[in-house]
Design a protein around this motif. Structure first.
Motif, PDB file in Angstrom:
ATOM      1  N   ILE A  55       0.839  -1.207   0.000  1.00  0.00           N
ATOM      2  CA  ILE A  55       0.000   0.000   0.000  1.00  0.00           C
ATOM      3  C   ILE A  55       0.872   1.254   0.000  1.00  0.00           C
ATOM      4  O   ILE A  55       0.605   2.221  -0.723  1.00  0.00           O
ATOM      5  N   LEU A  56       1.942   1.240   0.792  1.00  0.00           N
ATOM      6  CA  LEU A  56       2.832   2.395   0.880  1.00  0.00           C
ATOM      7  C   LEU A  56       3.571   2.620  -0.432  1.00  0.00           C
ATOM      8  O   LEU A  56       3.703   3.762  -0.896  1.00  0.00           O
ATOM      9  N   VAL A  57       4.072   1.533  -1.038  1.00  0.00           N
ATOM     10  CA  VAL A  57       4.802   1.660  -2.300  1.00  0.00           C
ATOM     11  C   VAL A  57       3.888   2.222  -3.381  1.00  0.00           C
ATOM     12  O   VAL A  57       4.275   3.120  -4.152  1.00  0.00           O
ATOM     13  N   GLN A  58       2.690   1.704  -3.457  1.00  0.00           N
ATOM     14  CA  GLN A  58       1.749   2.203  -4.460  1.00  0.00           C
ATOM     15  C   GLN A  58       1.526   3.710  -4.301  1.00  0.00           C
ATOM     16  O   GLN A  58       1.525   4.465  -5.281  1.00  0.00           O
ATOM     17  N   ALA A  59       1.390   4.159  -3.058  1.00  0.00           N
ATOM     18  CA  ALA A  59       1.117   5.577  -2.804  1.00  0.00           C
ATOM     19  C   ALA A  59       2.303   6.459  -3.183  1.00  0.00           C
ATOM     20  O   ALA A  59       2.144   7.460  -3.885  1.00  0.00           O
ATOM     21  N   VAL A  60       3.529   6.079  -2.750  1.00  0.00           N
ATOM     22  CA  VAL A  60       4.675   6.965  -2.985  1.00  0.00           C
ATOM     23  C   VAL A  60       5.108   6.968  -4.451  1.00  0.00           C
ATOM     24  O   VAL A  60       5.629   7.969  -4.948  1.00  0.00           O
ATOM     25  N   VAL A  61       4.878   5.850  -5.158  1.00  0.00           N
ATOM     26  CA  VAL A  61       5.182   5.819  -6.589  1.00  0.00           C
ATOM     27  C   VAL A  61       4.193   6.705  -7.345  1.00  0.00           C
ATOM     28  O   VAL A  61       4.571   7.500  -8.214  1.00  0.00           O
ATOM     29  N   GLN A  62       2.906   6.579  -7.017  1.00  0.00           N
ATOM     30  CA  GLN A  62       1.890   7.401  -7.678  1.00  0.00           C
ATOM     31  C   GLN A  62       2.109   8.891  -7.412  1.00  0.00           C
ATOM     32  O   GLN A  62       1.874   9.731  -8.287  1.00  0.00           O
ATOM     33  N   GLN A  63       2.592   9.223  -6.212  1.00  0.00           N
ATOM     34  CA  GLN A  63       2.821  10.622  -5.853  1.00  0.00           C
ATOM     35  C   GLN A  63       4.137  11.160  -6.411  1.00  0.00           C
ATOM     36  O   GLN A  63       4.402  12.361  -6.323  1.00  0.00           O
ATOM     37  N   GLY A  64       4.952  10.277  -6.980  1.00  0.00           N
ATOM     38  CA  GLY A  64       6.187  10.711  -7.601  1.00  0.00           C
ATOM     39  C   GLY A  64       7.380  10.832  -6.674  1.00  0.00           C
ATOM     40  O   GLY A  64       8.422  11.377  -7.066  1.00  0.00           O
ATOM     41  N   TYR A  65       7.270  10.281  -5.460  1.00  0.00           N
ATOM     42  CA  TYR A  65       8.379  10.384  -4.508  1.00  0.00           C
ATOM     43  C   TYR A  65       9.353   9.214  -4.589  1.00  0.00           C
ATOM     44  O   TYR A  65      10.478   9.312  -4.120  1.00  0.00           O
ATOM     45  N   LEU A  66       8.937   8.110  -5.187  1.00  0.00           N
ATOM     46  CA  LEU A  66       9.826   6.951  -5.331  1.00  0.00           C
ATOM     47  C   LEU A  66       9.869   6.525  -6.788  1.00  0.00           C
ATOM     48  O   LEU A  66       8.828   6.338  -7.431  1.00  0.00           O
ATOM     49  N   ARG A  67      11.077   6.364  -7.291  1.00  0.00           N
ATOM     50  CA  ARG A  67      11.292   5.891  -8.648  1.00  0.00           C
ATOM     51  C   ARG A  67      12.469   4.927  -8.634  1.00  0.00           C
ATOM     52  O   ARG A  67      13.465   5.167  -7.942  1.00  0.00           O
ATOM     53  N   ALA A  68      12.367   3.834  -9.379  1.00  0.00           N
ATOM     54  CA  ALA A  68      13.435   2.831  -9.409  1.00  0.00           C
ATOM     55  C   ALA A  68      14.142   2.850 -10.756  1.00  0.00           C
ATOM     56  O   ALA A  68      13.549   3.155 -11.786  1.00  0.00           O
ATOM     57  N   THR A  69      15.422   2.516 -10.726  1.00  0.00           N
ATOM     58  CA  THR A  69      16.240   2.476 -11.925  1.00  0.00           C
ATOM     59  C   THR A  69      17.366   1.467 -11.715  1.00  0.00           C
ATOM     60  O   THR A  69      17.602   1.018 -10.589  1.00  0.00           O
ATOM     61  N   THR A  70      18.058   1.130 -12.788  1.00  0.00           N
ATOM     62  CA  THR A  70      19.179   0.192 -12.672  1.00  0.00           C
ATOM     63  C   THR A  70      20.524   0.905 -12.574  1.00  0.00           C
ATOM     64  O   THR A  70      21.544   0.245 -12.355  1.00  0.00           O
ATOM     65  N   SER A  71      20.533   2.229 -12.733  1.00  0.00           N
ATOM     66  CA  SER A  71      21.799   2.986 -12.703  1.00  0.00           C
ATOM     67  C   SER A  71      21.705   4.131 -11.706  1.00  0.00           C
ATOM     68  O   SER A  71      20.713   4.872 -11.710  1.00  0.00           O
ATOM     69  N   PRO A  72      22.715   4.301 -10.847  1.00  0.00           N
ATOM     70  CA  PRO A  72      22.699   5.399  -9.874  1.00  0.00           C
ATOM     71  C   PRO A  72      22.638   6.761 -10.557  1.00  0.00           C
ATOM     72  O   PRO A  72      23.166   6.958 -11.644  1.00  0.00           O
ATOM     73  N   GLU A  73      21.978   7.678  -9.873  1.00  0.00           N
ATOM     74  CA  GLU A  73      21.877   9.056 -10.319  1.00  0.00           C
ATOM     75  C   GLU A  73      22.318   9.975  -9.187  1.00  0.00           C
ATOM     76  O   GLU A  73      22.376   9.542  -8.030  1.00  0.00           O
ATOM     77  N   PRO A  74      22.637  11.231  -9.482  1.00  0.00           N
ATOM     78  CA  PRO A  74      23.053  12.154  -8.420  1.00  0.00           C
ATOM     79  C   PRO A  74      22.009  12.266  -7.316  1.00  0.00           C
ATOM     80  O   PRO A  74      20.798  12.234  -7.572  1.00  0.00           O
ATOM     81  N   ALA A  75      22.472  12.379  -6.086  1.00  0.00           N
ATOM     82  CA  ALA A  75      21.610  12.543  -4.918  1.00  0.00           C
ATOM     83  C   ALA A  75      22.440  13.221  -3.833  1.00  0.00           C
ATOM     84  O   ALA A  75      23.636  13.466  -4.007  1.00  0.00           O
ATOM     85  N   GLU A  76      21.806  13.513  -2.716  1.00  0.00           N
ATOM     86  CA  GLU A  76      22.516  14.138  -1.594  1.00  0.00           C
ATOM     87  C   GLU A  76      22.991  13.100  -0.582  1.00  0.00           C
ATOM     88  O   GLU A  76      23.993  13.303   0.102  1.00  0.00           O
ATOM     89  N   ALA A  77      22.251  11.995  -0.480  1.00  0.00           N
ATOM     90  CA  ALA A  77      22.631  10.903   0.414  1.00  0.00           C
ATOM     91  C   ALA A  77      22.453   9.577  -0.316  1.00  0.00           C
ATOM     92  O   ALA A  77      21.481   9.391  -1.052  1.00  0.00           O
ATOM     93  N   PHE A  78      23.405   8.684  -0.116  1.00  0.00           N
ATOM     94  CA  PHE A  78      23.367   7.362  -0.735  1.00  0.00           C
ATOM     95  C   PHE A  78      23.379   6.310   0.371  1.00  0.00           C
ATOM     96  O   PHE A  78      24.292   6.294   1.214  1.00  0.00           O
ATOM     97  N   LEU A  79      22.368   5.451   0.391  1.00  0.00           N
ATOM     98  CA  LEU A  79      22.304   4.357   1.355  1.00  0.00           C
ATOM     99  C   LEU A  79      22.504   3.043   0.610  1.00  0.00           C
ATOM    100  O   LEU A  79      21.870   2.809  -0.425  1.00  0.00           O
ATOM    101  N   ILE A  80      23.383   2.194   1.128  1.00  0.00           N
ATOM    102  CA  ILE A  80      23.715   0.933   0.479  1.00  0.00           C
ATOM    103  C   ILE A  80      23.171  -0.223   1.309  1.00  0.00           C
ATOM    104  O   ILE A  80      23.551  -0.415   2.466  1.00  0.00           O
TER     105      ILE A  80
END
Length: 420
Positions: A55-80
């Motif tokens: 339910i949470l994933v569906q909400a944050v993806v629809q709202q545009g706050y979570l997006r997945a990719t196969t290649s890293p992109e610039p960010a301010e914090a990186f969690l591994i």
């Protein structure tokens, strides 16, 4: 404030953690090498089983706050949050962390924070910083410039229970170990985005050892319970009744025995301590050995029951004997098969040549290691009705609900105390 966060690894820990940040209206870029996982998440769905997460994933993806990719992109914090398995000889395999470091290095920028969450041997955070420094000589790191480093690096392990990850990510205390005080402060500020538990500061090495210690503590105590179960079997004592009685002592709290110990944490992490301090980690090594031999003990019980069936019934060939293994996951009511003792037991039963009937209500298909002509994934009722030998390997809720139907069958092996 960290407005853009990158989560490297979208598995059982990475995806829920990314979702928690996204649910607080932070932009999260999730990165995973598994294209199927990436595509599933971008559809607002999940590729793992975890209550409330879908339910949470569906909400944050629809709202545009979570997006997945196969290649890293610039960010301010990186969690591994990538796997840290072991190789032959129980040597830690840090290749996934090294690959993650090399993947994010090109997109790092001055002022970024890198946090390792993967359970790791002591000193791994420092190795991570070294790999990053080698890939980006134009930036400075804590081992070079301490508090003034361009990139700060910290370690913060998860300590959640599968099946309760969403709740415990928020409520549990977190140990935060920075390579510098600045890194610790930055990491604490990041986790305050959603963590309501205490954020306890220490250094990176202590934080790494803390995670290993927590899981080793549980492993040692489970080993005691598993050893008791084998002793009691030889003495004709119900070990679950014994433990319940012993636990009435105000200062005794024995854990429950099972078919072994699985999962990517408790079954793996103690070996990291043994590898680092082989001469001193005597009890930790012995506990691992006890728990690693419990599946063999269960398998011998199954073999004995098969022998009884062949001797007592009109079944002439082992190829005609039907053995039901109830459960494959490493713990109840989840779909995670990593390091599962039940899987190992099932593989050995398969190799005996009998008809193996597997019941695992949390998966849709068998893992590749169990795909064979003599193996079928079937429903519980069918397994109970048709099997000559029934072995309960995981304490799933559906098995508890049907325990009366299971217990009346002949040749039943209860490795997890469903009937107790």
């Amino acid at each position: 404030m960290f407005n853009t966060i990158s989560m490297i690894g979208l598995g059982y820990i990475g995806l829920p953690t990314a979702t928690m940040f996204a649910s607080r209206k932070r932009k999260v870029i999730g990165v995973d090498v598994n294209q199927h996982a990436v595509d599933t998440i971008n559809q607002g769905k999940i590729h793992i089983i975890e209550p409330d997460l879908d339910i949470l994933v569906q909400a944050v993806v629809q709202q545009g706050y979570l997006r997945a990719t196969t290649s890293p992109e610039p960010a301010e914090a990186f969690l591994i949050a990538v796997p840290t398995p072991f190789t032959d000889g129980h040597k830690p395999d840090l290749s996934y962390i090294e690959s993650a470091a090399k993947a994010i290095a090109p997109v790092l920028a001055k002022g970024n924070l890198v946090i390792l969450e993967s359970t790791s041997p002591v000193g791994t955070t420092e190795k991570l910083a070294e790999w990053l420094a080698a890939a980006r000589p134009d930036l400075t790191f804590p081992q070079q410039s301490a508090e003034a480093a361009d990139i700060q690096v910290a370690y913060c392990p998860e300590r959640v229970l599968p099946g309760r990850v969403v709740q415990e990510l928020v409520s549990n205390d977190r140990v935060i170990g920075g390579m510098t005080r600045t890194a610790t402060f930055m990491a604490a500020a990041l986790y305050k985005t959603f963590v309501q538990g205490d954020l306890v500061a220490t250094n990176a090495r202590t934080a790494e050892m803390c995670k290993l210690t927590e899981n080793s503590f549980r492993d040692v105590n489970i080993a005691f319970a598993n050893e008791l179960s084998m002793i009691c079997d030889g003495l004709d004592i119900n070990v679950w009744e014994l433990i319940a009685l012993a636990n009435r002592h105000p200062r005794v709290n024995i854990l429950q025995p099972g078919a072994g110990v699985g999962g990517h944490c408790i079954a793996v992490d103690p070996w990291f301590i043994v590898d680092t301090s082989p001469d001193d980690a005597k009890i930790i090594r012995m506990a691992r050995e006890v728990n690693d031999t419990k599946p063999e003990w269960v398998l011998e019980k199954i073999k004995a029951s098969i022998t009884d069936v062949l001797a007592a019934e009109a079944i002439k060939s082992i190829a005609d004997v039907k053995v039901a293994c109830l459960g494959l996951a490493f713990k109840p009511d989840i779909d995670d098969l990593r390091e599962s003792p039940a899987v190992e037991i099932a593989k050995h039963v398969m190799s005996l040549g009998c008809q193996l009937q597997i019941v695992e209500p949390n998966i849709q298909e068998l893992p590749n290691s169990l795909k064979n002509d003599n193996v079928n994934l079937i429903e519980l009722d069918e397994a109970i009705a048709s099997s000559d030998v029934v072995c309960v390997l995981v304490k799933h809720s559906p098995f508890i609900e049907k325990k009366n139907s299971i217990s009346v069958r002949n040749n039943v092996i209860d490795a997890v105390g469903v009937f107790s």
